[in-house]
Scaffold this motif. Sequence first.
Motif, PDB file in Angstrom:
ATOM      1  N   TYR A 292     -19.416  -6.823   4.715  1.00 14.48           N
ATOM      2  CA  TYR A 292     -18.440  -7.923   4.777  1.00 14.48           C
ATOM      3  C   TYR A 292     -17.021  -7.389   4.614  1.00 14.48           C
ATOM      4  CZ  TYR A 292     -15.426 -11.428   2.606  1.00 14.48           C
ATOM      5  OH  TYR A 292     -14.358 -12.212   2.265  1.00 14.48           O
ATOM      6  N   VAL A 293     -16.819  -6.519   3.635  1.00 12.09           N
ATOM      7  CA  VAL A 293     -15.484  -5.963   3.408  1.00 12.09           C
ATOM      8  C   VAL A 293     -15.063  -5.095   4.592  1.00 12.09           C
ATOM      9  CG1 VAL A 293     -14.116  -4.436   1.929  1.00 12.09           C
ATOM     10  CG2 VAL A 293     -15.734  -6.030   0.902  1.00 12.09           C
TER      11      VAL A 293
ATOM     12  N   SER B  84     -22.388 -13.587   3.238  1.00 11.25           N
ATOM     13  CA  SER B  84     -21.651 -12.434   3.760  1.00 11.25           C
ATOM     14  C   SER B  84     -21.730 -12.381   5.273  1.00 11.25           C
ATOM     15  CB  SER B  84     -22.211 -11.137   3.161  1.00 11.25           C
ATOM     16  OG  SER B  84     -22.045 -11.094   1.763  1.00 11.25           O
TER      17      SER B  84
ATOM     18  N   TYR C 157     -22.300  -7.031   0.961  1.00  7.93           N
ATOM     19  CA  TYR C 157     -20.892  -7.149   0.580  1.00  7.93           C
ATOM     20  C   TYR C 157     -20.077  -6.006   1.185  1.00  7.93           C
ATOM     21  CZ  TYR C 157     -16.726  -6.904  -2.369  1.00  7.93           C
ATOM     22  OH  TYR C 157     -15.423  -6.824  -2.817  1.00  7.93           O
TER      23      TYR C 157
ATOM     24  N   CYS D 224     -14.534  -7.763   7.672  1.00 12.76           N
ATOM     25  CA  CYS D 224     -13.600  -8.873   7.451  1.00 12.76           C
ATOM     26  C   CYS D 224     -12.293  -8.433   6.810  1.00 12.76           C
ATOM     27  CB  CYS D 224     -14.257  -9.951   6.594  1.00 12.76           C
ATOM     28  SG  CYS D 224     -15.727 -10.690   7.349  1.00 12.76           S
ATOM     29  N   HIS D 225     -12.299  -7.335   6.061  1.00 14.88           N
ATOM     30  CA  HIS D 225     -11.087  -6.846   5.400  1.00 14.88           C
ATOM     31  C   HIS D 225     -10.969  -5.331   5.568  1.00 14.88           C
ATOM     32  CE1 HIS D 225     -10.589 -10.767   3.480  1.00 14.88           C
ATOM     33  NE2 HIS D 225     -11.880 -10.707   3.171  1.00 14.88           N
ATOM     34  N   PRO D 226     -10.921  -4.839   6.804  1.00 17.88           N
ATOM     35  CA  PRO D 226     -10.932  -3.386   7.029  1.00 17.88           C
ATOM     36  C   PRO D 226      -9.747  -2.650   6.409  1.00 17.88           C
ATOM     37  CG  PRO D 226     -10.359  -4.567   9.039  1.00 17.88           C
ATOM     38  CD  PRO D 226     -10.821  -5.599   8.060  1.00 17.88           C
ATOM     39  N   LEU D 227      -8.580  -3.287   6.367  1.00 20.23           N
ATOM     40  CA  LEU D 227      -7.401  -2.619   5.815  1.00 20.23           C
ATOM     41  C   LEU D 227      -7.488  -2.449   4.295  1.00 20.23           C
ATOM     42  CD1 LEU D 227      -4.575  -4.326   7.922  1.00 20.23           C
ATOM     43  CD2 LEU D 227      -5.740  -2.143   8.323  1.00 20.23           C
ATOM     44  N   ARG D 228      -8.300  -3.263   3.653  1.00 22.22           N
ATOM     45  CA  ARG D 228      -8.441  -3.177   2.196  1.00 22.22           C
ATOM     46  C   ARG D 228      -9.762  -2.520   1.788  1.00 22.22           C
ATOM     47  NH1 ARG D 228      -7.982  -8.898  -0.288  1.00 22.22           N
ATOM     48  NH2 ARG D 228      -7.845  -7.633  -2.200  1.00 22.22           N
ATOM     49  N   TYR D 229     -10.469  -1.963   2.776  1.00 25.40           N
ATOM     50  CA  TYR D 229     -11.806  -1.427   2.492  1.00 25.40           C
ATOM     51  C   TYR D 229     -11.760  -0.295   1.465  1.00 25.40           C
ATOM     52  CZ  TYR D 229     -16.443   0.561   3.175  1.00 25.40           C
ATOM     53  OH  TYR D 229     -17.715   1.033   2.966  1.00 25.40           O
TER      54      TYR D 229
ATOM     55  N   LEU E 232     -11.176  -1.979  -2.011  1.00 23.83           N
ATOM     56  CA  LEU E 232     -12.256  -2.823  -2.512  1.00 23.83           C
ATOM     57  C   LEU E 232     -13.568  -2.064  -2.665  1.00 23.83           C
ATOM     58  CD1 LEU E 232     -11.576  -6.076  -0.439  1.00 23.83           C
ATOM     59  CD2 LEU E 232     -11.027  -5.652  -2.843  1.00 23.83           C
TER      60      LEU E 232
ATOM     61  N   ALA F  36     -16.084 -13.293  11.960  1.00 26.63           N
ATOM     62  CA  ALA F  36     -15.080 -12.258  12.244  1.00 26.63           C
ATOM     63  C   ALA F  36     -15.391 -11.515  13.541  1.00 26.63           C
ATOM     64  CB  ALA F  36     -15.011 -11.275  11.079  1.00 26.63           C
TER      65      ALA F  36
END
Length: 325
Positions: free
Chosen positions: A133-134, A228, A130, A137-142, A145, A235
Amino acid sequence: MSHLTSGTASVQGANLSGVTEFILVGFSTFPHLQMTFFLLFLLLHLLTLLGNLLIVATVCSERGLHSPMYLLLCALSASEVLYTLAITPRMLADLLSTHRSISFSACASQMFFSFTFGFTHSFLLTVMGYDRYVAICHPLRYNVLMSTRGCARLVAWSWVGGLVMGLVVTLAVFHLTFCGPSMIHHFFCHVPPLLKLACGDHVSTVATAVGLVCISALLGCCLLILLSYAFIVAAILRIPSAEGRRKAFSTCASHLTVVAVHYGFASVIYLKPKGPRSLEGDSLMGVSYTVLTPFLSPIIFSLRNQELKHAMKKAFLSKLYPETM
């Protein structure tokens, strides 16, 4: 732990056959290889402890590694150390002894700790999936999260999950009645050979329930990791440059390799067909999961992670050979 002690004590008192100890057959079916096995397993055990403790010490000492990915790796290494300590020292002692008995309560404790740390390891591998994955796939919110507090919570829940699994399996097995013989055809208190010694109307029910719980938990973790990586691969393929794709995948390579080794050996142990001669081979096959997998994990993480290798050199080799660093 008090629940386990009281539970096993009540089971021991209620056991109709009066079984107070078991005999671990282990590798006694290979009498001429006892010393060879001892030296080999001792070497692998010491290297396993050294590798995992080196990772823990490096992550703790280097502030640059105080990120969720390396904190999870540190927790994974700690669970690996505890898992091997729950099984291997007893196995090594039995290889040098002709008296391989283990008390009822000690057997229950060994099963509890081996399942607790083993499932904690699986849950932590899932959390690491996970985390990757973060990150991809979501580097700006790493940072949101996977904050330090959030990472600590995930680690804590992994340990709680392992504890629950250890309690459930151990209490289910040791509430059965054992009528003898008391020979466990394995080198530690593993569920399948113990269930062969149980008697009563509920043995098949417990065997099915324990098998479903364990396989469901392992398959659930495996499916979450695969999910994941399905998103991660999608991505990575959208990254325009080859160098960018290579760097993104390199951050996952060591984790993916350890997952493949972990679940590959686990499937050999838990999903292999049961044959009439399986008892003799169970101990040798069990080595792949209880000795070889913990040995390979720190090597894979150390060799495939350049940042970790550099930190190890900085933290330890520079102190031993300061003129070469």
